[in-house]
Design an enzyme around this catalytic site. Sequence first.
Site, PDB file in Angstrom:
ATOM      1  N   LYS A   1       0.599  -1.820   0.078  1.00 53.02           N
ATOM      2  CA  LYS A   1       0.169   0.162   0.358  1.00 53.02           C
ATOM      3  C   LYS A   1       0.991   0.890   0.048  1.00 53.02           C
ATOM      4  O   LYS A   1       1.004   2.018  -0.918  1.00 53.02           O
ATOM      5  CB  LYS A   1      -0.671  -0.443   1.328  1.00 53.02           C
TER       6      LYS A   1
ATOM      7  N   GLN B   1      -5.063  -1.327   9.684  1.00 54.68           N
ATOM      8  CA  GLN B   1      -4.358  -2.664   8.844  1.00 54.68           C
ATOM      9  C   GLN B   1      -5.415  -3.641  10.257  1.00 54.68           C
ATOM     10  O   GLN B   1      -4.589  -3.889  10.584  1.00 54.68           O
ATOM     11  CB  GLN B   1      -3.350  -2.859   8.283  1.00 54.68           C
TER      12      GLN B   1
ATOM     13  N   ASP C   1     -10.426   3.078   3.837  1.00 53.84           N
ATOM     14  CA  ASP C   1     -10.985   1.229   3.778  1.00 53.84           C
ATOM     15  C   ASP C   1     -12.861   1.274   3.377  1.00 53.84           C
ATOM     16  O   ASP C   1     -13.233  -0.461   2.836  1.00 53.84           O
ATOM     17  CB  ASP C   1     -10.730   0.473   5.335  1.00 53.84           C
TER      18      ASP C   1
END
Length: 293
Positions: free
Chosen positions: A53, A97, A120
């Site tokens: 990422k 995460q 997200d």
Amino acid sequence: MPQVIDGKVISACIKEELKERVAVLKETRGMSVCLAVIQVGKDPASTVYVGNKKKACAYIGIDSLSYELPVETTQEELMRLIEELNHKEEVNGILVQLPLPDHIDENAVIRSIDPKKDVDGFHPQNVGALCIGQPGFVSCTPAGIIELLKRSGIEIAGKECVIIGRSNIVGKPMALLLLRENGTVTVTHSRTRNLKEVTRRADILVAAVGRPKMITREYVKEGAVVIDVGIHRNEAGKLCGDVDYEDVAPVCGAITPVPGGVGPMTIAMLMYNCVEAGIAGKVPGTDRKGNCL
Ligand code: GUN
């Protein structure tokens, strides 16, 4: 043989488009985009994902702030950091995460992220917005699958779409997105009876079961589009998906490979969400519309 849907090529295309958009924003408006990435603990798979990422951010021209917290970080400490980042104007996106260590309540952490920075698309406000067709961030993997289908010229409207798996990250948002595209949607799960009968109705079959090579040709109608969300590594280190590719490919109409199918799209769509977070409300006419690209 089927059309092989190439996620590497399509995601590279999206990243080029985003790179150009970010460069234009910088040149014409002096704007920059910044993603804060938080990892708690040192789970090796998470470290790889987080690294990818950050690499994608650097490639596109998005700034990234990295927070690598020790595994014993408390929920309060983590939420305090998120609160700080929520208030930092230069931070446009916040990514925590997952999975988090067991002593941390994942849902509480997700709820603490400002929905406008929730790139997200996991915050209940964004999930709710998706559900009722309002603008908001959409979970990256299902959003990536819609892009794969559209950019491969696969029509969704009116098609029988069957999803195997009902997770919050993939199955449920996938169902809502396919519905938004006017598909006829069925969600199956571990308690579904006669699973093969249901999946054999699918024109578009999305496998997000989490079991290596479970989906063989008996689950697939001839000519169907098969999207494989799974990623597993066998003892020899070889990657495979939820779909038994060699068995299914000869009977289906189109299929995503593993690796190189859905996987690269997740990061491309995360980058897309970051750019949208960066420009939302700042550039006239570019508020998030709830539609991709
Ligand atoms: N862990 C596995 N997939 C994801 C994802 O898409 N986002 C985050 N934050 N964590 C994950």
